[in-house]
Design a protein around this motif. Structure first.
Motif, mmCIF file in Angstrom:
data_model
loop_
_atom_site.group_PDB
_atom_site.id
_atom_site.type_symbol
_atom_site.label_atom_id
_atom_site.label_comp_id
_atom_site.label_asym_id
_atom_site.label_seq_id
_atom_site.Cartn_x
_atom_site.Cartn_y
_atom_site.Cartn_z
ATOM 1 N N ARG A 60 20.736 12.344 -34.234
ATOM 2 C CA ARG A 60 22.190 12.199 -34.085
ATOM 3 C C ARG A 60 22.933 13.531 -34.087
ATOM 4 N N ILE A 61 22.440 14.518 -34.838
ATOM 5 C CA ILE A 61 23.231 15.742 -35.010
ATOM 6 C C ILE A 61 22.724 16.954 -34.240
ATOM 7 N N LYS A 62 21.503 16.923 -33.738
ATOM 8 C CA LYS A 62 20.886 18.134 -33.192
ATOM 9 C C LYS A 62 21.633 18.732 -32.006
ATOM 10 N N ASP A 63 22.326 17.934 -31.236
ATOM 11 C CA ASP A 63 23.034 18.452 -30.064
ATOM 12 C C ASP A 63 24.547 18.483 -30.250
ATOM 13 N N THR A 64 24.983 18.448 -31.504
ATOM 14 C CA THR A 64 26.425 18.489 -31.779
ATOM 15 C C THR A 64 26.852 19.911 -32.127
ATOM 16 N N ASP A 65 28.151 20.112 -32.201
ATOM 17 C CA ASP A 65 28.665 21.450 -32.523
ATOM 18 C C ASP A 65 29.245 21.501 -33.936
ATOM 19 N N ARG A 66 28.630 20.813 -34.853
ATOM 20 C CA ARG A 66 29.104 20.809 -36.236
ATOM 21 C C ARG A 66 29.004 22.224 -36.806
ATOM 22 N N PRO A 67 30.065 22.675 -37.472
ATOM 23 C CA PRO A 67 30.105 24.073 -37.911
ATOM 24 C C PRO A 67 29.006 24.468 -38.892
ATOM 25 N N LEU A 68 28.557 23.565 -39.746
ATOM 26 C CA LEU A 68 27.518 23.922 -40.706
ATOM 27 C C LEU A 68 26.132 24.017 -40.078
ATOM 28 N N LEU A 69 26.019 23.591 -38.822
ATOM 29 C CA LEU A 69 24.734 23.661 -38.131
ATOM 30 C C LEU A 69 24.567 24.962 -37.357
ATOM 31 N N LYS A 70 25.666 25.658 -37.151
ATOM 32 C CA LYS A 70 25.648 26.871 -36.331
ATOM 33 C C LYS A 70 24.662 27.889 -36.913
ATOM 34 N N ASP A 71 23.835 28.397 -36.044
ATOM 35 C CA ASP A 71 22.867 29.445 -36.397
ATOM 36 C C ASP A 71 21.844 29.015 -37.446
ATOM 37 N N LYS A 72 21.610 27.699 -37.572
ATOM 38 C CA LYS A 72 20.595 27.215 -38.516
ATOM 39 C C LYS A 72 19.473 26.529 -37.742
ATOM 40 N N THR A 73 18.272 26.660 -38.265
ATOM 41 C CA THR A 73 17.120 25.997 -37.667
ATOM 42 C C THR A 73 17.049 24.553 -38.168
ATOM 43 N N GLU A 74 16.247 23.768 -37.497
ATOM 44 C CA GLU A 74 16.037 22.397 -37.960
ATOM 45 C C GLU A 74 15.505 22.396 -39.392
ATOM 46 N N GLU A 75 14.614 23.313 -39.702
ATOM 47 C CA GLU A 75 14.043 23.379 -41.054
ATOM 48 C C GLU A 75 15.115 23.679 -42.097
ATOM 49 N N GLN A 76 16.054 24.558 -41.782
ATOM 50 C CA GLN A 76 17.137 24.887 -42.716
ATOM 51 C C GLN A 76 18.061 23.692 -42.935
ATOM 52 N N ILE A 77 18.337 22.968 -41.867
ATOM 53 C CA ILE A 77 19.207 21.796 -41.978
ATOM 54 C C ILE A 77 18.484 20.682 -42.740
ATOM 55 N N HIS A 78 17.199 20.538 -42.473
ATOM 56 C CA HIS A 78 16.397 19.558 -43.202
ATOM 57 C C HIS A 78 16.412 19.868 -44.694
ATOM 58 N N GLN A 79 16.305 21.144 -45.047
ATOM 59 C CA GLN A 79 16.354 21.532 -46.457
ATOM 60 C C GLN A 79 17.721 21.216 -47.065
ATOM 61 N N MET A 80 18.780 21.411 -46.307
ATOM 62 C CA MET A 80 20.128 21.063 -46.774
ATOM 63 C C MET A 80 20.181 19.563 -47.096
ATOM 64 N N TRP A 81 19.612 18.755 -46.205
ATOM 65 C CA TRP A 81 19.555 17.303 -46.408
ATOM 66 C C TRP A 81 18.774 16.981 -47.686
ATOM 67 N N LEU A 82 17.603 17.616 -47.834
ATOM 68 C CA LEU A 82 16.785 17.383 -49.023
ATOM 69 C C LEU A 82 17.517 17.789 -50.308
ATOM 70 N N ASP A 83 18.228 18.913 -50.259
ATOM 71 C CA ASP A 83 18.963 19.392 -51.431
ATOM 72 C C ASP A 83 20.088 18.446 -51.835
ATOM 73 N N ARG A 84 20.685 17.782 -50.856
ATOM 74 C CA ARG A 84 21.821 16.898 -51.146
ATOM 75 C C ARG A 84 21.403 15.488 -51.568
ATOM 76 N N LEU A 85 20.199 15.062 -51.200
ATOM 77 C CA LEU A 85 19.760 13.699 -51.517
ATOM 78 C C LEU A 85 19.931 13.336 -52.994
ATOM 79 N N PRO A 86 19.503 14.177 -53.934
ATOM 80 C CA PRO A 86 19.680 13.801 -55.350
ATOM 81 C C PRO A 86 21.154 13.702 -55.756
ATOM 82 N N LEU A 87 22.006 14.485 -55.123
ATOM 83 C CA LEU A 87 23.439 14.434 -55.436
ATOM 84 C C LEU A 87 24.054 13.125 -54.933
ATOM 85 N N TYR A 88 23.669 12.692 -53.736
ATOM 86 C CA TYR A 88 24.138 11.403 -53.219
ATOM 87 C C TYR A 88 23.687 10.271 -54.149
#
Length: 149
Positions: free
Chosen positions: A107-135
């Motif tokens: 859903r997000i890989k081809d969007t222009d979301r500002p937090l995705l700029k200049d980040k790799t899929e692995e970095q974004i995946h880590q962001m997701w993993l880091d937030r899961l316990p908070l959710y």
């Protein structure tokens, strides 16, 4: 207030609009409220300022919401403990939309979301993993989503 939380692309806005309509409640989206209040997109805010400035705006908007309605929050709203505590103290329900990484990424890989700029899929995946316990810590109800909204 019913708060919907989850990573970007999980379907908070789509589900929130449907929930608000079926419950005959007003719908709010923190990102849209910020954009409307500042007459610029989240991307423009992030370019002109930085993420911390945006998070301050997000916290301020959260505290200005009315008591009744359905609110789709930004994916990073749970980063700040004060936001998590605010939602816990002011919510009828906090719903975590738990969506698998592969669906989020599609859903997000081809969007222009500002937090995705200049980040790799692995970095974004880590962001997701880091937030899961908070959710999970913040939510008092979880919806497992494996469908495209």
């Amino acid at each position: 207030m019913v708060f919907l939380i989850g990573f970007m692309g999980c379907g908070k806005s789509t589900l929130g609009k449907k929930m608000a309509d079926s419950m005959r409640l007003p719908f709010f989206d923190t990102d849209t409220l910020i954009e409307d209040a500042h007459n610029m997109s989240i991307t423009q805010i992030m370019i002109r300022r930085d993420e911390d400035y945006f998070r301050n705006l997000e916290s301020a908007i959260l505290e200005k919401l009315p008591e009744t309605g359905v609110c789709a929050t930004g994916g990073g709203i749970v980063i700040r403990e004060s936001n998590r505590e605010f939602m816990k103290n002011h919510a009828h329900r906090i719903i975590f939309i738990d969506t698998p990484w592969n669906l989020i990424w599609q859903r997000i890989k081809d969007t222009d979301r500002p937090l995705l700029k200049d980040k790799t899929e692995e970095q974004i995946h880590q962001m997701w993993l880091d937030r899961l316990p908070l959710y999970r810590e913040c939510a008092n109800f979880t919806i497992s989503s494996s469908e495209t909204p």
